[in-house]
Design an enzyme around this catalytic site. Structure first.
Site, mmCIF file in Angstrom:
data_model
loop_
_atom_site.group_PDB
_atom_site.id
_atom_site.type_symbol
_atom_site.label_atom_id
_atom_site.label_comp_id
_atom_site.label_asym_id
_atom_site.label_seq_id
_atom_site.Cartn_x
_atom_site.Cartn_y
_atom_site.Cartn_z
ATOM 1 N N THR A 93 -0.128 -2.213 1.882
ATOM 2 C CA THR A 93 -0.084 -3.643 1.600
ATOM 3 C C THR A 93 1.316 -4.218 1.396
ATOM 4 O O THR A 93 1.514 -5.413 1.536
ATOM 5 C CB THR A 93 -0.910 -3.960 0.339
ATOM 6 O OG1 THR A 93 -0.438 -3.117 -0.735
ATOM 7 C CG2 THR A 93 -2.393 -3.697 0.570
ATOM 8 N N SER A 114 3.795 -7.660 -12.114
ATOM 9 C CA SER A 114 3.621 -6.466 -12.947
ATOM 10 C C SER A 114 4.664 -6.409 -14.037
ATOM 11 O O SER A 114 5.770 -6.904 -13.887
ATOM 12 C CB SER A 114 3.723 -5.222 -12.063
ATOM 13 O OG SER A 114 2.609 -5.140 -11.222
ATOM 14 N N THR A 166 -3.556 -0.720 -13.038
ATOM 15 C CA THR A 166 -3.040 -1.988 -12.544
ATOM 16 C C THR A 166 -4.134 -3.051 -12.460
ATOM 17 O O THR A 166 -3.850 -4.219 -12.231
ATOM 18 C CB THR A 166 -2.417 -1.843 -11.127
ATOM 19 O OG1 THR A 166 -3.438 -1.434 -10.212
ATOM 20 C CG2 THR A 166 -1.303 -0.828 -11.116
ATOM 21 N N CYS A 213 6.007 -9.443 -8.851
ATOM 22 C CA CYS A 213 5.484 -10.412 -7.891
ATOM 23 C C CYS A 213 5.441 -11.839 -8.389
ATOM 24 O O CYS A 213 5.008 -12.732 -7.664
ATOM 25 C CB CYS A 213 4.077 -10.002 -7.449
ATOM 26 S SG CYS A 213 4.052 -8.384 -6.661
ATOM 27 N N GLU A 239 12.169 -8.825 -5.785
ATOM 28 C CA GLU A 239 12.406 -7.485 -6.309
ATOM 29 C C GLU A 239 12.981 -6.592 -5.212
ATOM 30 O O GLU A 239 13.043 -5.382 -5.366
ATOM 31 C CB GLU A 239 11.114 -6.883 -6.857
ATOM 32 C CG GLU A 239 10.089 -6.635 -5.779
ATOM 33 C CD GLU A 239 8.808 -6.099 -6.373
ATOM 34 O OE1 GLU A 239 8.691 -4.874 -6.464
ATOM 35 O OE2 GLU A 239 7.960 -6.927 -6.746
ATOM 36 N N ARG A 263 -5.320 2.884 -11.358
ATOM 37 C CA ARG A 263 -6.404 2.020 -11.844
ATOM 38 C C ARG A 263 -5.958 1.101 -12.960
ATOM 39 O O ARG A 263 -6.496 0.027 -13.168
ATOM 40 C CB ARG A 263 -7.597 2.864 -12.290
ATOM 41 C CG ARG A 263 -8.918 2.290 -11.806
ATOM 42 C CD ARG A 263 -10.104 3.103 -12.232
ATOM 43 N NE ARG A 263 -10.325 4.253 -11.383
ATOM 44 C CZ ARG A 263 -10.493 5.478 -11.838
ATOM 45 N NH1 ARG A 263 -10.470 5.737 -13.115
ATOM 46 N NH2 ARG A 263 -10.682 6.489 -11.012
ATOM 47 N N HIS A 320 -2.633 -14.539 -6.910
ATOM 48 C CA HIS A 320 -1.802 -13.485 -6.347
ATOM 49 C C HIS A 320 -2.727 -12.456 -5.691
ATOM 50 O O HIS A 320 -3.828 -12.209 -6.173
ATOM 51 C CB HIS A 320 -0.972 -12.812 -7.442
ATOM 52 C CG HIS A 320 -0.217 -11.624 -6.914
ATOM 53 N ND1 HIS A 320 0.686 -11.740 -5.875
ATOM 54 C CD2 HIS A 320 -0.256 -10.316 -7.238
ATOM 55 C CE1 HIS A 320 1.186 -10.532 -5.606
ATOM 56 N NE2 HIS A 320 0.627 -9.656 -6.411
ATOM 57 N N ASN A 351 0.931 -8.021 1.209
ATOM 58 C CA ASN A 351 1.390 -8.532 -0.073
ATOM 59 C C ASN A 351 2.914 -8.561 -0.119
ATOM 60 O O ASN A 351 3.545 -7.543 -0.399
ATOM 61 C CB ASN A 351 0.839 -7.628 -1.197
ATOM 62 C CG ASN A 351 1.368 -8.015 -2.568
ATOM 63 O OD1 ASN A 351 1.890 -9.114 -2.763
ATOM 64 N ND2 ASN A 351 1.217 -7.119 -3.540
ATOM 65 N N LYS A 401 -9.552 -7.410 -2.298
ATOM 66 C CA LYS A 401 -10.577 -7.275 -3.357
ATOM 67 C C LYS A 401 -10.234 -8.032 -4.644
ATOM 68 O O LYS A 401 -11.065 -8.722 -5.206
ATOM 69 C CB LYS A 401 -10.751 -5.785 -3.708
ATOM 70 C CG LYS A 401 -11.793 -5.079 -2.866
ATOM 71 C CD LYS A 401 -12.417 -3.882 -3.552
ATOM 72 C CE LYS A 401 -11.405 -2.850 -3.997
ATOM 73 N NZ LYS A 401 -11.840 -1.474 -3.795
#
Lengths: 358, 138, 349
Positions: free
Chosen positions: C154, C299, C204, C113, C81, C202, C237, C269, C242
């Site tokens: 990230t 996404s 996501t 991703c 991307e 959130r 991924h 990432n 977390k």
């Protein structure tokens, strides 16, 4: 260029010439102007006279002299006007650097960003390593050039610069420092070449001109020895041979000190110093105005200036002034033979002019 | 625009592919008609080794126009493992790694852009060689 | 779920650039405390790198491991991307740089991703049907995070490549099955012409990442699929540390089954390369016979899940080229100023 040309013509007493040769390197790039020969002819009121530009990177001026001399020698011309000129200050420093890079292979060094200065820097390192010398024995050359430029009317930097100042100036391409390379300057110089026919008719002092040229591989690192300008060695030998003089007969020398390291390598490549020894000789005063072999008697490229296409002609004008006793306070004692070395790129072209007093 | 100039040199710039004189071995980065060293007319295509060592290097502080926003950058004279001497930028070096004799390997990197709207010119640069463990040959 | 026959990874390669910036250094600018930072540090492409140069790097390593003539590659799919050209394929530059032929398929993919992992599916289809002998699936990104945004900590740079072909005795791993699970879920996006992506914070999480990863994995783990206890390595991924651990918890996985594939803590990432780099790291260490489940997430949204079986061929091929740790270990720390310069956040014009 017109200004310099008019001075030369006045000095010669001639108002017309058979041909005009113009030495210029970066006009097409910095001024977007080609076709300088016809333009100069027009600006000199000499429309009709054959004229064209000659180019050999930084040796363009000497190349123009070479072209003019050949026409005289062939008997086709009795009088030739040679002008070298350049206006570098029209460009930003990075544009001047790009212009200089055009003297190397654009699709090789140019693509790598390995410009003229960085190639010199690499040679500088190889030199220091091979001969076990420190940078002071290389930086001595710009110092010497400045010493000789002191008070010179036509010099770009007519003042002395100490070795300390040179060695503490910022790097252009490490270890090559700013005060070790010629600056961005403008200028023009001109000479009138004549054949045997006109010799008796011209009253002004004259000198005899011999000129020779040779090329070498573009990239120093592809040469048998990157620390030898083979082109220069060959051209020097040829011109000495033609003029029937020995190295020892040369009374003064104009060296192409576009960078300090090129000065050192030039002296050694043309047999005026042993490999690795030129710096030591300079420190001992051998190349001072009063020394064994006066060097860059009006400041050379570093201090008198290096407007690319003009340089080769400046050198010859200065030799001529010396040999005809018109060098003023820079006068070398009764010189009979002078040599000027002009290099294109990092020695891919060498054009050597030798003047003899008559 | 440097489009065609870059395009016709991409073999050398991407993969260090060039031409060797069959007589004297001189390397040419673009297809020659005459050998620059010996004048011979016969050549064979070669892909240069990608590893070698640094012979000398310099850090360019004042750069030509196209490289102005890349400065300072390193230019190195590299001797490849077959003896060919080649110029190229050095990249990804720490101060400690940067020394004469250091082993290097060729990688593809961005060399420059042809202005804001122009093409990106990719080509080789040299970075410190990454040692890999000796392999068992099949 | 799609079950495959006779398709294998013959070579693999991963690359991360040398430069690292600590999350702490980014946090310094925006006034964030250590405990608020999602990872330790991330890898950043140098001034002369982009998604193309990294793709070439990873591809060269994969080919070196495979030990094949690049002229035998029939297709190259690059997922990213952060293509340097909005229009001009990365695949053709990669093809020329690796010495591939001209009668090949080269197409770039985009799916946030997961563009790298979906390249795998396209290549396996071409290989299994006998249309090509070998194909390269590459995921590469120089991810951009808006300065000051959570993603800036990230968003990283990296690339990974898989050289896929028919099954042979030298194969590194077989690709046994895959599943793709997609919905129209706008959790993270970038409009045409925008420098930085936008996201719905959130949102996501549950409706995006977790729903799709668990959705694609479940297909493989249900019915006549595979059972969790048979699988030795799980790679998810990793937009941060977390999220993949939360998936592991949801699936009740032992820590050792996930740890080998975790890279975001110290690499960040790199979007299309992330899950593939996790796979590269696992392959660098796995044993013949190990079963791997790889689940990416892109996404927009979707997840590709794969079952891979490590084979004997890995033992010899693994050592033919630098491992991911060779790149991970070679670090040069940079400050925010250099980071801004490298990542093109400085306005030079």
């Amino acid at each position: 260029m017109v200004e310099a040309a008019l001075k030369a013509l006045d000095d010669s007493g001639l108002s017309r010439v058979n041909s005009i040769y113009v030495g210029n390197m970066a006009g097409e790039f910095l001024q977007e102007q080609a076709h300088l020969g016809a333009i100069i002819a027009e600006d000199l009121g000499m429309v009709g006279t054959p004229a064209y530009r000659v180019e050999a990177a930084n040796a363009s001026g000497a190349a123009a002299i070479h072209a003019g001399a050949l026409e005289i020698a062939s008997g086709r011309a009795d009088a030739v006007l040679v002008i070298g000129g350049e206006k570098l200050s029209d460009g930003l420093i990075e544009e001047v650097s790009s212009a200089l890079l055009m003297g190397e292979r654009q699709e090789y060094e140019g693509f790598m960003g390995a410009d003229f200065y960085s190639i010199n820097a690499l040679l500088y390192k190889l030199y220091m390593r091979r001969y076990g010398v420190e940078d002071d024995l290389i930086a001595v050359f710009p110092m010497l050039s400045h010493k000789h430029a002191k008070g010179v009317a036509h010099a770009q930097y007519p003042f002395e610069v100490s070795l300390e100042k040179i060695l503490s100036s910022p790097y252009i391409s490490e270890p090559l420092r700013r005060f070790e390379v010629s600056g961005v300057g403008d200028g023009a110089a001109a000479i009138v070449l004549i054949g045997e026919e006109l010799k008796s008719k011209i009253k002004t002092p004259k000198t005899e001109l011999y000129i020779s040229s040779a090329t070498d591989f573009m990239t120093p690192f592809e040469r048998e020895d990157p620390l030898r300008f083979q082109s220069l060695g060959v051209a020097v030998n040829k011109v000495l041979d033609e003029a029937k003089v020995d190295r020892g007969d040369v009374d003064l020398i104009e060296v192409h000190d576009a960078t300090s390291i090129m000065a050192a390598i030039s002296l050694e490549s043309s047999g005026f110093a042993e490999p690795g020894e030129s710096g030591r000789l300079a420190m001992r005063g051998e190349f001072d105005l009063g020394g064994r072999l006066p060097y860059n008697t009006f400041g050379g490229l570093k201090a008198r200036g290096n407007p690319f296409g003009a340089t080769g002609v400046y050198q010859v004008v200065e030799l001529h002034l010396q040999l005809t006793g018109r060098a003023g306070k820079n006068q070398v004692d009764s010189p009979k033979v002078g040599m000027a070395q002009s290099l294109g790129g990092v020695g891919a072209t060498a054009i050597v002019t030798l003047l003899k007093a008559v | 625009m440097r489009v065609s100039r870059h395009w016709r040199n991409k073999l050398f710039r991407y993969r260090l592919v060039g031409w060797r004189c069959v007589s004297c071995g001189a390397f040419h980065y673009s297809k020659p008609l005459v050998c620059k060293r010996c004048g011979s007319r016969e050549f064979r295509e070669v892909e240069l080794p990608k590893t070698g060592k640094i012979l000398a290097y310099t850090m360019v502080k004042i750069a030509p126009k196209d490289f102005k926003d890349k400065a300072p950058y390193l230019v190195g004279l590299v001797e490849l493992d077959d003896g060919t001497k080649i110029l190229g930028q050095l990249t990804d070096f720490t101060k400690e790694e940067l020394k004469e004799g250091a082993r290097v390997e060729a990688v593809l990197r961005k060399i420059r852009e042809d202005g804001e709207n122009g093409i990106i010119e990719y080509g080789f640069k040299f970075r410190p060689e990454i040692r890999r463990p000796p392999q068992a040959r099949a | 779920m799609v079950k495959l026959n006779g398709v294998a990874i013959q070579g693999y390669g991963g690359y991360v650039p040398r430069y690292r910036i600590k999350a702490e250094e980014i946090g310094r600018l925006w006034g964030r405390e250590r405990q608020e930072l999602p990872i330790e540090e991330k890898a950043i492409a140098g001034l002369d790198e982009d998604s193309v140069t990294m793709a070439v790097e990873a591809a060269r390593i994969a080919i070196r491991r495979a030990g094949i003539d690049p002229k035998r590659i029939g297709a190259i799919h690059v997922g990213s991307e952060s293509k340097p050209y909005a229009v001009k394929p990365t695949g053709t530059i990669v093809a020329e740089a690796i010495g591939a032929g001209q009668n090949i398929l080269a197409a770039d993919l985009e799916f946030a991703c997961k563009a790298g992992t979906e390249a795998i599916q396209l290549i396996t289809g071409l290989v299994e049907s006998g249309r090509i002998e070998y194909g390269l699936a590459i995921g590469t990104d120089t991810a951009q995070g808006r300065p000051g945004d959570a993603l800036e900590y990230t968003a990283a740079s990296g690339a990974a490549a898989l050289l896929i072909g028919r099954m042979t005795d030298e194969a590194v791993a077989s690709i046994e099955a895959w599943n793709s699970y997609v919905t129209d879920t706008p959790d993270f996006w970038r409009r045409e012409g925008e420098n930085y992506p936008s996201h719905a914070a959130r949102f996501t999480g549950q409706p995006a990442y977790f729903k799709h990863i668990l959705g694609s994995i479940n297909e493989l783990l249900n019915g006549d699929g595979y059972s969790i206890k048979d699988i030795d390595h799980f790679i998810f991924h990793q937009p941060n540390v977390k999220f993949p651990l939360a998936v592991a918890k949801a699936l009740r996985l032992e820590r050792e089954k996930v740890s080998a594939g975790l890279i975001s803590g110290f690499l960040g990432n790199p979007y299309s390369a992330t899950s593939l780099l996790g796979l590269v790291k696992v392959l660098d260490e796995a044993r013949p016979g190990d079963l791997i489940l790889l689940a990416s997430f892109g996404s927009g949204a979707g997840s590709d899940a794969y079952i891979l079986r490590v084979l004997d061929g890995i033992v010899e091929k693994r050592d033919r080229a630098p491992k991911l740790k060779d790149f991970i270990e070679r670090k040069i720390y940079i400050d925010y100023a250099s980071y801004a310069r490298f990542r093109g956040k400085l306005r030079l014009r």
